[in-house]
Design an enzyme around this catalytic site. Structure first.
Site, mmCIF file in Angstrom:
data_model
loop_
_atom_site.group_PDB
_atom_site.id
_atom_site.type_symbol
_atom_site.label_atom_id
_atom_site.label_comp_id
_atom_site.label_asym_id
_atom_site.label_seq_id
_atom_site.Cartn_x
_atom_site.Cartn_y
_atom_site.Cartn_z
ATOM 1 N N GLU A 214 0.159 3.357 5.805
ATOM 2 C CA GLU A 214 1.043 2.621 4.896
ATOM 3 C C GLU A 214 2.315 3.423 4.631
ATOM 4 O O GLU A 214 2.305 4.658 4.739
ATOM 5 C CB GLU A 214 0.288 2.390 3.568
ATOM 6 C CG GLU A 214 1.103 1.651 2.523
ATOM 7 C CD GLU A 214 0.261 1.147 1.344
ATOM 8 O OE1 GLU A 214 -0.916 1.565 1.213
ATOM 9 O OE2 GLU A 214 0.782 0.335 0.562
ATOM 10 N N ASN B 169 -2.344 -8.824 1.259
ATOM 11 C CA ASN B 169 -3.149 -7.643 0.906
ATOM 12 C C ASN B 169 -3.424 -7.678 -0.592
ATOM 13 O O ASN B 169 -2.494 -7.848 -1.394
ATOM 14 C CB ASN B 169 -2.377 -6.353 1.234
ATOM 15 C CG ASN B 169 -3.079 -5.113 0.669
ATOM 16 O OD1 ASN B 169 -4.094 -4.681 1.201
ATOM 17 N ND2 ASN B 169 -2.563 -4.568 -0.433
ATOM 18 N N GLU B 170 -4.668 -7.532 -0.957
ATOM 19 C CA GLU B 170 -5.042 -7.485 -2.376
ATOM 20 C C GLU B 170 -4.227 -8.496 -3.186
ATOM 21 O O GLU B 170 -3.593 -8.161 -4.190
ATOM 22 C CB GLU B 170 -4.920 -6.057 -2.936
ATOM 23 C CG GLU B 170 -5.853 -5.100 -2.217
ATOM 24 C CD GLU B 170 -6.036 -3.737 -2.877
ATOM 25 O OE1 GLU B 170 -5.355 -3.433 -3.862
ATOM 26 O OE2 GLU B 170 -6.900 -2.968 -2.381
ATOM 27 N N TYR C 176 -13.048 1.661 -2.490
ATOM 28 C CA TYR C 176 -12.834 3.111 -2.505
ATOM 29 C C TYR C 176 -13.974 3.788 -3.265
ATOM 30 O O TYR C 176 -14.553 3.197 -4.181
ATOM 31 C CB TYR C 176 -11.501 3.438 -3.186
ATOM 32 C CG TYR C 176 -10.314 3.093 -2.308
ATOM 33 C CD1 TYR C 176 -9.896 3.954 -1.310
ATOM 34 C CD2 TYR C 176 -9.621 1.889 -2.466
ATOM 35 C CE1 TYR C 176 -8.811 3.647 -0.490
ATOM 36 C CE2 TYR C 176 -8.544 1.570 -1.650
ATOM 37 C CZ TYR C 176 -8.144 2.459 -0.664
ATOM 38 O OH TYR C 176 -7.086 2.156 0.149
ATOM 39 N N GLU D 235 -10.000 -1.224 3.928
ATOM 40 C CA GLU D 235 -9.608 -0.054 3.125
ATOM 41 C C GLU D 235 -10.886 0.552 2.558
ATOM 42 O O GLU D 235 -11.595 -0.106 1.798
ATOM 43 C CB GLU D 235 -8.650 -0.423 1.981
ATOM 44 C CG GLU D 235 -7.244 -0.716 2.465
ATOM 45 C CD GLU D 235 -6.232 -0.897 1.339
ATOM 46 O OE1 GLU D 235 -6.385 -0.286 0.269
ATOM 47 O OE2 GLU D 235 -5.284 -1.683 1.542
ATOM 48 N N GLN E 296 -6.376 6.959 4.263
ATOM 49 C CA GLN E 296 -5.473 6.454 5.274
ATOM 50 C C GLN E 296 -5.373 7.470 6.395
ATOM 51 O O GLN E 296 -6.036 8.503 6.350
ATOM 52 C CB GLN E 296 -4.120 6.170 4.658
ATOM 53 C CG GLN E 296 -4.152 5.097 3.560
ATOM 54 C CD GLN E 296 -2.762 4.600 3.175
ATOM 55 O OE1 GLN E 296 -1.745 4.985 3.732
ATOM 56 N NE2 GLN E 296 -2.717 3.723 2.174
HETATM 57 O O1 AHR Z 1 -4.480 2.758 0.005
HETATM 58 C C1 AHR Z 1 -3.746 2.765 -1.171
HETATM 59 C C2 AHR Z 1 -3.687 1.402 -1.841
HETATM 60 O O2 AHR Z 1 -4.954 1.031 -2.261
HETATM 61 C C3 AHR Z 1 -3.249 0.250 -0.969
HETATM 62 O O3 AHR Z 1 -1.877 0.157 -0.871
HETATM 63 C C4 AHR Z 1 -3.799 -0.921 -1.701
HETATM 64 O O4 AHR Z 1 -4.080 -2.012 -0.854
HETATM 65 C C5 AHR Z 1 -5.044 -0.386 -2.384
HETATM 66 O O5 AHR Z 1 -5.104 -0.722 -3.699
#
Ligand code: AHR
Length: 529
Positions: free
Chosen positions: A50, A195-196, A276, A331, A381
């Site tokens: 990103e 995205n999101e 995450y 992600e 990432q």
């Molecule tokens: O990876 C960092 C961020 O985490 C991304 O931009 C977003 O999609 C997520 O919230």
């Protein structure tokens, strides 16, 4: 499952010191090489790059005039390292950034300078744009996974981007692409529809998103169905971002639309899932300088991926029993507090330790066990951001433990999974507050025809004696590599780059029985022939 040796040991357990009993235990891992399961799509080993912090600028792009060796502005050292990982696809330009990315600002001679409002409020020069990304993906041999801007863009803008990229016909946009240096159409096999969108991508409700997604799916096309690699462009919708009703409702809404409203004019091939490993978003764990408690806590947390995938797969099964729609965990990874401490918090810089390699192994093993539904995953990432493969500082580069884990797992790309069973008990910590399976394993028949087995010993204190009981194969040799380090928070640095790196493991085979000793807190990948 305890072997005879362990049973004998337990008879004498009262008389022997604990260490002797522990050392004598052998865990049998049963692998039925005659049976096969789902294909492990190589896209499970995808990456995410990103426009965030030093992920793109410095990490990939240094510019053609840089003293750092580069090809057309892209770092040679980074490309060589990533090529060795056989990265199947790279997701770009975000993340949150994707929903305010306007592609025209990043093509041609005059790039527009903007502000990266989500990530540190820094200047975005747009020098790394469409052509540079496609060049980078080509240099490392990866496919492009682009996310289109639904949040602040228009269907027309996104449709024109895809026409610009993919058409083989002599349209005005194709001519502009040629004038910018690329007459041949590009291949874009994967497309993210936003995205999101429930958060940074536009704060939409699920119903609102579904309407947008259908519109974008209708108009944003691959203009070159005959693209050179024969890939059809797969469209991936925004999916859930965690645990709980909000997210199960989201999956229900998107999948219901897929089942009930899908017509010739829009299509969908994937649903994303973001997850995450974070325990407290307001007080995140440190990426370095932690002890066994934090090791156990984070690994315990990361195992929640299993429940999430099971829950959302079950909803998808209701609407798509044939599993045509892939679940794309695009992600995932550990998200810790900023490191160095004085770095811009918006740059999401963190260190990467042995714990991260083990975290990655546990997650990939979960994906593999769900490989009939999970057919894509992108760790967050790639470089200098979150759980990165690579860290750079000007001309210096270091490969992280997570990089080496991905390297160890290379034989699993496009392999066919083979059933595994084991019962090794638990590793517990903090008066049983954290209770994790002590060993975790997957097995697969590789594209090279060999049987590959990956075993993680989660326990940071006890080695594990393991017998690989392989049926359907007369085992004669075992060879492979293992990775551990002195401490759970051991890291690689520019000064000591090989503190956490794989080394050869020697096992023994006698009468078809494969025996291995796995070090504490280690990941081992072997082939048995
Ligand atoms: O990876 C960092 C961020 O985490 C991304 O931009 C977003 O999609 C997520 O919230």
């Amino acid at each position: 499952m305890l072997s005879k040796l362990a049973i004998v040991s337990s008879v004498f357990a009262l008389a022997l010191p604990l260490q002797a009993v522990v050392a004598a235990e052998t865990t049998t891992i049963t692998i039925d090489a005659a049976k096969t399961g789902a294909k492990i799509d190589r896209n499970l080993f995808g990456q995410f790059a990103e426009h965030l912090g030093h992920g793109i600028y410095e990490g990939i792009w240094v510019g053609p005039d840089s003293p750092i060796p580069n090809v057309r502005g892209i770092r040679k050292d980074v490309v060589a390292a990533l090529k060795a990982l056989k990265v199947p696809n790279v997701r770009w330009p975000g993340g949150c950034f994707a929903d305010y990315y306007h592609w025209r600002k990043g093509i041609g001679k005059q790039r527009q300078v903007t502000v990266n409002t989500d990530w540190g409020g820094v200047t975005e020069p747009n020098t790394f744009g469409t052509h540079e990304f496609m060049d980078f993906a080509g240099q490392i041999g990866a496919a492009a996974y682009l996310s289109v801007n639904i949040g602040s863009g228009t269907p027309q803008e996104a449709a024109e981007w895809l026409e610009y990229l993919t058409t083989a016909q002599q349209t005005t946009l194709a001519k502009e692409r040629a004038a910018n240096g690329h007459p041949a159409p590009y291949s874009v096999p994967y497309l993210g529809l936003g995205n999101e969108s429930w958060d940074c991508g536009g704060n939409m409700t699920a119903a609102n998103y579904v309407q947008q997604m259908k519109t974008y799916s209708r108009f944003v096309q691959n203009y070159n169905p005959q693209q050179q690699d024969g890939n059809k462009m797969l469209k991936i919708a925004v999916g859930p971002g965690g645990d709980g009703k909000r997210w199960t409702d989201w999956t229900e809404t998107v999948m219901k639309a897929y089942k009930e409203e899908l017509t010739w004019s829009w299509e969908l091939q994937g649903l994303s899932l973001h997850n995450y490993t974070v325990i407290d978003w307001k007080a995140k764990h440190a990426s370095v300088g932690f002890g066994e408690k934090e090791y156990a806590e984070i690994l315990n947390e990361t195992l929640k991926m299993e429940g999430l995938i099971t829950t959302h797969s079950a909803i998808m099964d209701k609407y798509d029993p044939d599993r045509k729609i892939a679940l794309a965990v695009d992600e995932w990874g550990g998200w810790y507090s900023p490191y160095p401490k004085d770095s811009n918090p918006g740059f999401l810089m963190q260190q990467n330790s042995l714990r991260d390699a083990i975290l990655a192994a546990l997650n990939i093993n979960i994906f593999v066990r769900h490989a009939d539904r999970v057919r894509m995953a992108n760790i967050a990432q790639m470089i200098n951001v979150l759980q990165a493969m690579i860290l750079t500082d000007k001309e210096k580069m270091v490969l992280t433990p997570t990089y080496y884990l991905f390297k160890l797992y290379l034989p699993f790309q496009d392999a066919v999974s083979v059933p595994v069973s084991l019962a090794a008990g638990y590793y517990t910590m903090d008066s049983q507050k954290f209770k994790l399976p002590r060993l975790d394993a997957i097995a697969a028949r590789g594209a090279d025809g060999k049987l590959w087995i990956a075993v993680t010993n989660v326990d940071p204190n006890r080695s594990a004696e393991v017998e690989l009981a392989v049926s359907g194969l007369n085992a004669r040799t075992v060879s492979g590599e293992t990775m551990t380090a002195a401490k759970v928070d051991s890291i690689n640095t520019f000064e000591s780059p090989n503190t956490v790196a794989p080394k050869k493991i020697t096992g023994s085979v006698s009468n078809g029985k494969v025996l291995l000793t796995l070090e504490p807190k280690s990941v081992t990948v072997v082939s048995v022939e």
